[in-house]
Structures are given as C-alpha cells and as structure tokens.
Design a protein around this motif. Structure first.
Motif, PDB file in Angstrom:
ATOM      1  N   GLY A  54     -11.319  47.978 -19.432  1.00 22.20           N
ATOM      2  CA  GLY A  54     -11.777  49.349 -19.629  1.00 22.20           C
ATOM      3  C   GLY A  54     -12.714  49.457 -20.818  1.00 22.20           C
ATOM      4  N   LEU A  55     -12.396  48.733 -21.906  1.00 15.73           N
ATOM      5  CA  LEU A  55     -13.266  48.748 -23.078  1.00 15.73           C
ATOM      6  C   LEU A  55     -14.625  48.132 -22.756  1.00 15.73           C
ATOM      7  CD1 LEU A  55     -13.564  49.428 -26.053  1.00 15.73           C
ATOM      8  CD2 LEU A  55     -12.509  47.220 -26.615  1.00 15.73           C
ATOM      9  N   THR A  56     -14.615  47.082 -21.938  1.00 18.73           N
ATOM     10  CA  THR A  56     -15.879  46.467 -21.507  1.00 18.73           C
ATOM     11  C   THR A  56     -16.727  47.459 -20.726  1.00 18.73           C
ATOM     12  OG1 THR A  56     -14.865  44.268 -21.403  1.00 18.73           O
ATOM     13  CG2 THR A  56     -16.906  44.589 -20.167  1.00 18.73           C
ATOM     14  N   LEU A  57     -16.098  48.174 -19.789  1.00 21.02           N
ATOM     15  CA  LEU A  57     -16.833  49.177 -19.016  1.00 21.02           C
ATOM     16  C   LEU A  57     -17.336  50.305 -19.910  1.00 21.02           C
ATOM     17  CD1 LEU A  57     -14.561  49.423 -15.833  1.00 21.02           C
ATOM     18  CD2 LEU A  57     -16.845  48.428 -15.973  1.00 21.02           C
ATOM     19  N   LEU A  58     -16.546  50.676 -20.921  1.00 23.05           N
ATOM     20  CA  LEU A  58     -16.959  51.717 -21.856  1.00 23.05           C
ATOM     21  C   LEU A  58     -18.211  51.283 -22.616  1.00 23.05           C
ATOM     22  CD1 LEU A  58     -16.480  54.411 -23.299  1.00 23.05           C
ATOM     23  CD2 LEU A  58     -14.881  53.214 -24.828  1.00 23.05           C
ATOM     24  N   GLY A  68     -30.221  52.695 -22.758  1.00 20.07           N
ATOM     25  CA  GLY A  68     -30.947  52.187 -21.612  1.00 20.07           C
ATOM     26  C   GLY A  68     -30.876  50.678 -21.459  1.00 20.07           C
ATOM     27  N   ILE A  69     -29.797  50.072 -21.974  1.00 20.45           N
ATOM     28  CA  ILE A  69     -29.633  48.609 -21.919  1.00 20.45           C
ATOM     29  C   ILE A  69     -28.556  48.271 -20.894  1.00 20.45           C
ATOM     30  CG2 ILE A  69     -29.032  46.536 -23.219  1.00 20.45           C
ATOM     31  CD1 ILE A  69     -29.861  48.024 -25.762  1.00 20.45           C
ATOM     32  N   ALA A  70     -28.874  47.381 -19.967  1.00 20.94           N
ATOM     33  CA  ALA A  70     -27.899  46.934 -18.962  1.00 20.94           C
ATOM     34  C   ALA A  70     -27.234  45.647 -19.451  1.00 20.94           C
ATOM     35  CB  ALA A  70     -28.592  46.704 -17.624  1.00 20.94           C
ATOM     36  N   LEU A  71     -25.989  45.756 -19.857  1.00 21.54           N
ATOM     37  CA  LEU A  71     -25.254  44.598 -20.366  1.00 21.54           C
ATOM     38  C   LEU A  71     -24.359  44.021 -19.274  1.00 21.54           C
ATOM     39  CD1 LEU A  71     -24.124  45.975 -23.854  1.00 21.54           C
ATOM     40  CD2 LEU A  71     -26.036  44.449 -23.368  1.00 21.54           C
ATOM     41  N   PRO A  72     -24.274  42.687 -19.167  1.00 22.84           N
ATOM     42  CA  PRO A  72     -23.398  42.080 -18.159  1.00 22.84           C
ATOM     43  C   PRO A  72     -21.924  42.208 -18.541  1.00 22.84           C
ATOM     44  CG  PRO A  72     -24.409  40.372 -19.500  1.00 22.84           C
ATOM     45  CD  PRO A  72     -25.037  41.679 -19.920  1.00 22.84           C
ATOM     46  N   PHE A  73     -21.102  42.472 -17.552  1.00 24.70           N
ATOM     47  CA  PHE A  73     -19.656  42.598 -17.768  1.00 24.70           C
ATOM     48  C   PHE A  73     -19.094  41.319 -18.376  1.00 24.70           C
ATOM     49  CE2 PHE A  73     -15.221  42.392 -16.596  1.00 24.70           C
ATOM     50  CZ  PHE A  73     -14.763  43.705 -16.671  1.00 24.70           C
ATOM     51  N   THR A 107     -12.286  36.989 -13.107  1.00 26.43           N
ATOM     52  CA  THR A 107     -12.430  38.444 -12.968  1.00 26.43           C
ATOM     53  C   THR A 107     -13.814  38.899 -13.404  1.00 26.43           C
ATOM     54  OG1 THR A 107     -10.057  38.743 -13.382  1.00 26.43           O
ATOM     55  CG2 THR A 107     -11.464  40.678 -13.634  1.00 26.43           C
ATOM     56  N   SER A 108     -14.289  38.359 -14.526  1.00 21.35           N
ATOM     57  CA  SER A 108     -15.591  38.765 -15.054  1.00 21.35           C
ATOM     58  C   SER A 108     -16.725  38.375 -14.112  1.00 21.35           C
ATOM     59  CB  SER A 108     -15.811  38.131 -16.434  1.00 21.35           C
ATOM     60  OG  SER A 108     -14.822  38.538 -17.342  1.00 21.35           O
ATOM     61  N   VAL A 109     -16.706  37.129 -13.656  1.00 16.94           N
ATOM     62  CA  VAL A 109     -17.774  36.644 -12.779  1.00 16.94           C
ATOM     63  C   VAL A 109     -17.772  37.396 -11.452  1.00 16.94           C
ATOM     64  CG1 VAL A 109     -18.616  34.649 -11.474  1.00 16.94           C
ATOM     65  CG2 VAL A 109     -17.875  34.367 -13.844  1.00 16.94           C
ATOM     66  N   LEU A 110     -16.596  37.582 -10.871  1.00 17.97           N
ATOM     67  CA  LEU A 110     -16.498  38.300  -9.594  1.00 17.97           C
ATOM     68  C   LEU A 110     -16.933  39.762  -9.751  1.00 17.97           C
ATOM     69  CD1 LEU A 110     -13.116  36.882  -8.241  1.00 17.97           C
ATOM     70  CD2 LEU A 110     -15.388  36.482  -7.291  1.00 17.97           C
ATOM     71  N   THR A 111     -16.614  40.371 -10.886  1.00 18.76           N
ATOM     72  CA  THR A 111     -17.018  41.755 -11.117  1.00 18.76           C
ATOM     73  C   THR A 111     -18.538  41.879 -11.183  1.00 18.76           C
ATOM     74  OG1 THR A 111     -14.961  42.238 -12.304  1.00 18.76           O
ATOM     75  CG2 THR A 111     -16.801  43.735 -12.670  1.00 18.76           C
ATOM     76  N   ASP A 112     -19.192  40.878 -11.769  1.00 17.73           N
ATOM     77  CA  ASP A 112     -20.663  40.912 -11.853  1.00 17.73           C
ATOM     78  C   ASP A 112     -21.339  40.666 -10.506  1.00 17.73           C
ATOM     79  OD1 ASP A 112     -21.272  41.642 -14.448  1.00 17.73           O
ATOM     80  OD2 ASP A 112     -21.048  39.614 -15.236  1.00 17.73           O
TER      81      ASP A 112
END
Length: 298
Positions: A54-58, A68-73, A107-112
C-alpha cells in the motif's frame, strides 16, 4: 509442558525436498494471487491495500499526480523492504527471509507486468472481496513460512519474540498510513481502504495456524505410548493425572497437553491407532503463558 526447541530438548528439524517444493509452490501461488488482486480489485477501487504494498502504491500515485513521474512498483517495493529484510534476517531466520524476498520479487514483477483487469465498479464489493483475497494471499504465504514483506516482517518478528498475535496491531499502523492517503487523495478512498484492510486482517487472523492452541485431555490405558506419540509428533510435553473412573470405580490415566491447532487431527488419529478405546476431550485455548514449542520459521 511444551519446551522451546531452542533449549535443545528436541532434535533439529530438517526440510525434505518435498517440503521445500511445497514451500516454493505456496509462495508462487501467494505472489500470483496478490499481484492479480492488486491489478484487479485494488486498482479498480483506487485503494491502498495497507502494508508496504500500500505504501508503494501511495508513493507511485503521489509521484504521478504531483510530479508527473511514473515510478515502477518493483523499484519502490525493493527499496522499502530492504531494512525490514535485514532485520528479519537477524531476528527470525535466514531461510525465512530468503523465501520472503522471493515473495516480494515475484509479487513486484508480476504487478508491473500483469495487465489491469476491472472485475466490478462497485467499490464496496472491491473492498470486501479484495480484502478477503489479499488476506488469503498473505495466509498462503505464511503457510509457506514466509511473508509478503514490509509490515508482515514486523508482525512475525513481534509474534516470534513476544508470542502474541500482532496482526491487529499492524492493522492500526496501516490505518495511520491510510489517513495520510486520505489527506492526499480523498477520504472516501482511504475509508474504503480501511474496510479492505480490516477484511484482509481478519482473514489472516482466522487462517494463520501458528497462534491457534488446543488443549487435549486424553483418557487411555496406554498413557505412556500416547505421550511418546505426542512428544515425537508435536515436540510438546504432557502431564499425567491418575484418577478413578466413577462409572466402574477403576483407576484411569488422563494425559493433559496443549498443542498447535493444526496438529489436532494428526494426534487424535495416532492416539486412536494406539488405543481405539481412548477418550479425547478437545478444547480451544485462547492464550498460553509459559514455554510453548513453536515450529521455527527458518
């Protein structure tokens, strides 16, 4: 009753190839379920699932909306989990931490890489079923003796050290993070996220087998054999009481022992193989104070 393994009372447990394969399979399934849940229910409702996911998504959404920056999960999640992973390595165990890191990576790789799938537009359904699925994923991970990282590392460390169920405390901490999300993105999403997190926490609390205790009262004519079975199978001790059966006045032996909840079926089956006439009273135990053997996570 129930000495800790650390005192050397019981032999070291070794994992077989089958146990390692089962552990890996549980982690792969758990990471896949968690990633699919994020890409469907969580994103559909604009929710924050709590914990470091959740903190990562936040952080992701804040960077996108305000700068305006797209950061990878993956990158954010790895950075956040670095310190808890080191703490886990020192306090909990090496293999436990490595399996947990595998869970985090998958989880991280699959989410991306998995595509977003919107299953429903009903936010309340998203909260309830998304929370249940998230709790199921965490529970599968815990069955594989690993965590999904972040606050789960903290929960397991507290549980290991203090012998308490820490998941409700983690829920309170997640509510603080969700309050920050509410101030940034609106209170409706934050409040829905709390429902999501509550559902998830209750599922974990219900399914996590490590802190379920069961008391056994076993009346048997083969008390010594029954005790040996309990000791060898569960690594728990027992206490023998001698009394008189009031029905026929015969002397009887009663074995008293507290074991883990997921060991009950194994023990009752073994006891009836030793003594088909054994009488077993099974009681749920809310809390145990004192030494109680817990299978190590490592």
């Amino acid at each position: 009753m129930g000495k800790e393994k650390r005192d050397g009372a019981f032999p070291e447990e070794r994992q077989t190839a089958g146990e390692r394969l089962k552990r890996l399979l549980l982690i792969v399934i758990a990471s896949t379920v968690m990633a699919l849940n994020i890409k469907s229910f969580v994103e559909a409702g604009g929710l924050f699932p709590g914990g470091f996911n959740g903190l990562t998504l936040l952080i992701q959404r804040s960077a996108q909306q305000f700068w305006g920056i797209a950061l990878p999960f993956t990158a954010i999640n790895f950075a956040l989990n670095a310190v808890p992973a080191v703490v886990s390595f020192k306090l909990i165990g090496r293999r436990f931490t490595l399996y947990s890191c595998l869970m985090i990576v998958l989880t991280s790789v699959l989410t991306d890489f998995l595509p977003s799938v919107r299953l429903t537009n009903d936010v309340l359904l998203v909260c309830i079923f998304g929370g249940i699925i998230n709790g199921l994923a965490i529970s599968l991970c815990l069955l594989g003796r690993a965590t999904s990282g972040g606050t789960d590392f903290i929960a397991v460390a507290i549980s290991e050290r203090l012998g308490v169920d820490a998941w409700n405390y983690i829920f309170v901490g997640n509510c603080v993070m969700l309050a920050v999300a509410g101030m940034l993105f609106g209170w409706d999403k934050a409040l829905y996220s709390i429902i999501f997190q509550f559902a998830s926490t209750q599922v974990v609390h219900m399914l996590d087998p490590r802190f379920k205790r069961t008391t056994l009262f076993i009346i048997s004519d083969r008390a010594t054999d029954v005790y040996e079975q309990i000791k060898d199978t569960t690594h728990h001790g027992a206490t023998l009481f001698r009394g008189t059966g009031l029905y026929n006045g015969e002397e009887r032996d009663m074995i008293y022992s507290v074991i883990a909840g997921d060991q009950v079926k194994t023990i009752t089956r073994a006891v009836h193989e030793i003594d088909p006439k054994a009488f077993i009273n099974i009681l749920k135990t809310d809390q145990v104070a004192g030494n109680f053997y817990r299978k190590p996570n490592d």
